[in-house]
Structures are given as structure tokens and as C-alpha cells.
Design an enzyme around this catalytic site. Sequence first.
Site, PDB file in Angstrom:
ATOM      1  N   GLY A  43      -9.945  -3.845   5.370  1.00 29.99           N
ATOM      2  CA  GLY A  43      -8.864  -4.389   6.179  1.00 29.99           C
ATOM      3  C   GLY A  43      -8.046  -3.301   6.828  1.00 29.99           C
ATOM      4  O   GLY A  43      -7.917  -2.192   6.292  1.00 29.99           O
ATOM      5  N   GLY A  72      -4.278  -2.953   9.129  1.00 33.66           N
ATOM      6  CA  GLY A  72      -3.094  -3.609   9.667  1.00 33.66           C
ATOM      7  C   GLY A  72      -2.310  -2.646  10.527  1.00 33.66           C
ATOM      8  O   GLY A  72      -2.741  -1.521  10.785  1.00 33.66           O
ATOM      9  N   TYR A  90       0.322  -1.030   9.835  1.00 38.02           N
ATOM     10  CA  TYR A  90       0.791   0.184   9.172  1.00 38.02           C
ATOM     11  C   TYR A  90      -0.036   0.573   7.951  1.00 38.02           C
ATOM     12  O   TYR A  90       0.263   1.553   7.278  1.00 38.02           O
ATOM     13  CB  TYR A  90       2.270   0.058   8.802  1.00 38.02           C
ATOM     14  CG  TYR A  90       2.571  -0.780   7.589  1.00 38.02           C
ATOM     15  CD1 TYR A  90       2.819  -0.190   6.358  1.00 38.02           C
ATOM     16  CD2 TYR A  90       2.636  -2.167   7.665  1.00 38.02           C
ATOM     17  CE1 TYR A  90       3.114  -0.944   5.244  1.00 38.02           C
ATOM     18  CE2 TYR A  90       2.932  -2.933   6.560  1.00 38.02           C
ATOM     19  CZ  TYR A  90       3.180  -2.316   5.348  1.00 38.02           C
ATOM     20  OH  TYR A  90       3.473  -3.086   4.246  1.00 38.02           O
ATOM     21  N   GLY A  91      -1.114  -0.162   7.653  1.00 40.65           N
ATOM     22  CA  GLY A  91      -1.897   0.167   6.476  1.00 40.65           C
ATOM     23  C   GLY A  91      -3.391   0.050   6.678  1.00 40.65           C
ATOM     24  O   GLY A  91      -3.860  -0.649   7.573  1.00 40.65           O
ATOM     25  N   VAL A 138      -6.832  -0.701   4.201  1.00 34.36           N
ATOM     26  CA  VAL A 138      -7.157  -1.213   2.878  1.00 34.36           C
ATOM     27  C   VAL A 138      -8.616  -0.897   2.548  1.00 34.36           C
ATOM     28  O   VAL A 138      -9.516  -1.189   3.343  1.00 34.36           O
ATOM     29  CB  VAL A 138      -6.914  -2.735   2.794  1.00 34.36           C
ATOM     30  CG1 VAL A 138      -7.177  -3.235   1.379  1.00 34.36           C
ATOM     31  CG2 VAL A 138      -5.482  -3.072   3.216  1.00 34.36           C
ATOM     32  N   LYS A 181      -4.578   0.485  -0.983  1.00 36.17           N
ATOM     33  CA  LYS A 181      -3.969   0.428   0.353  1.00 36.17           C
ATOM     34  C   LYS A 181      -3.324   1.765   0.672  1.00 36.17           C
ATOM     35  O   LYS A 181      -2.629   2.353  -0.169  1.00 36.17           O
ATOM     36  CB  LYS A 181      -2.924  -0.692   0.421  1.00 36.17           C
ATOM     37  CG  LYS A 181      -2.361  -0.918   1.819  1.00 36.17           C
ATOM     38  CD  LYS A 181      -1.576  -2.215   1.901  1.00 36.17           C
ATOM     39  CE  LYS A 181      -1.137  -2.514   3.323  1.00 36.17           C
ATOM     40  NZ  LYS A 181      -0.437  -3.825   3.434  1.00 36.17           N
ATOM     41  N   ASP A 239       4.840 -14.568   5.383  1.00 33.84           N
ATOM     42  CA  ASP A 239       3.628 -14.336   6.189  1.00 33.84           C
ATOM     43  C   ASP A 239       2.494 -15.227   5.671  1.00 33.84           C
ATOM     44  O   ASP A 239       1.356 -14.782   5.544  1.00 33.84           O
ATOM     45  CB  ASP A 239       3.230 -12.865   6.129  1.00 33.84           C
ATOM     46  CG  ASP A 239       2.237 -12.473   7.227  1.00 33.84           C
ATOM     47  OD1 ASP A 239       2.183 -13.177   8.258  1.00 33.84           O
ATOM     48  OD2 ASP A 239       1.507 -11.486   7.047  1.00 33.84           O
TER      49      ASP A 239
END
Length: 272
Positions: free
Chosen positions: A36, A38, A40-41, A43, A58, A154
Site C-alpha cells: 500500500g 498513501g 504520507y506513508g 506500507v 508502515k 476515514d
Amino acid sequence: MDILRVIRKTRQFFVDWPIREGTVLHGRYQVSDVIGTGSYGIVYLCTDLQVSKKTVVKQLRPSKRHRNKEVSMFQHEISIMRKLDHPKMPVFIEDFSDDGQHLFFAMTFIEAENMEEQIFAEQRSFSEEESLQILYRLLQIVDDLHGKGIYHQDLRIPNILISRDDFYLIDFGLAVCEDEILQTANRSGKHKKIEQLRLQDYHDMGEILLFLLYTTYTPKNKKALPWTEELTLSNGTVHLLKRLLGIKESYEDIGEITADVRHAISSTRRKG
């Protein structure tokens, strides 16, 4: 602004290279794959070499590690993860920084599929009763969160995992804890903010239910119509959706929602 955005995106492209497969982080977590990404991250699926189990790690994007806002968000997610204690949520293991610059945290791996992937890639659909049953299970998880003073903020299809008949909730990057509000708001402001957070989670669950209900819908008109005209639903489900989405009077608590979900399930069975 457009130029700055292009510069940031270009920098991310060159700086945010995923960690190579086989790399061992913190002398413990061996990277297997990226599962994954995102805003700001990043994974990773890893193997915890200490216990020979799959683990999730993460990482704060390298391009974000010098920006106070993103670092603060990452540390905030860690603080939320530490508070979780539910069999349907990931369990926090530890946070670490191998070189004092790159930030990571590890959590348990949940052997399940992402609901969004099931719907779009595998073309899975859910009947009205199945959709209500999923909401019922999700309510139990969210009720535990709210009981701890945590609001997810979320709740979306991509953040729900499915394993057979079990459902799991992930991604607490935007979650808010009541403790934070106590520090920044007066008494009346605190209650108002908490109510907004609670209603946002309720609204998001309404959106999830509506999304699931549309998985069995086949458009009959070229022009999109409101869901109240496109979907054929039991009165109980319509009532539930209108209150969750704020079209009618909003719910006061999850117990009230749960009662209406049970009623909607019963009315759906009668309709069938």
C-alpha cells in the site's frame, strides 16, 4: 501553486523509492512486498524474523520526513495504534528508526482481502440483507472505538478487510482521540467537536451501506437519479440510510443505529 506541486511530485518520484525486497529493518522485519501507498506513508508486507510471522510495517515517506506536519501525523497514528485493543483491528507492535531519520512502525498482519478489491476486481456484490449484516458487524467495531474515545474519520470501503465472514477495520491515519480535544477546546467546544466526529463516522457508515447496496444495481436510465429513486429498498433500510446520512434527524448513539439495523434486516426478510 501548480509549479510547486510539480516540484513536490518530482521529488517524491526520485526520493520515495520503496525499500528493496529482502531488506531487514530493525534487525527483525524482512521486507517481502509493498502492499500500500498513501499520501504520507508506504506500507510493506514483512516477515517478523523473531517469530516467523507475516507482519506489516508502515514507513513515513522519505520525502515527508523533514516536514513537521507529516511527521506529526505519523506520530499521531502511532499514538492511536497504541490504544487499539480489538480482535478486528491490527495490533501495534513497535515503532522504530534504524538511522534516526527514517520513521517506521510495525503492526500485526491480517490475513484478509480488501473489500474494494473484492468489489471491483472480483465483481463481488452484496444483497440488501448482506449489506445490512456488514453494517451490523462494522457497528460493533466502531462502537468499541468510540468507547475508547477514538473516532476513525476515514470509514471507507478500502479500509475494510474481509476474510470469509469476518470483517476488519484498518488505517487509523486520520483518527481523532478525545484526549486531543480536551487539550484544545473549552467544555462547550469539546462537546460540539466530539458530536461532529461521532456524526462523521455515522455518515461514513451510511456511505458504506449505500455503496454496498449499489453493487447489485443495474442502471436503467442514462441520467443518474437520487438513490431513493434508483434503489428498491425496504422501508427500514431507507429510514436507516436517511438518518445515517443526515437527511432525517441524526442518530444519538450506536445503540440506536443497531436497533434500526436489526429492524431493517427483519423488514428486508419480510420483503423477500
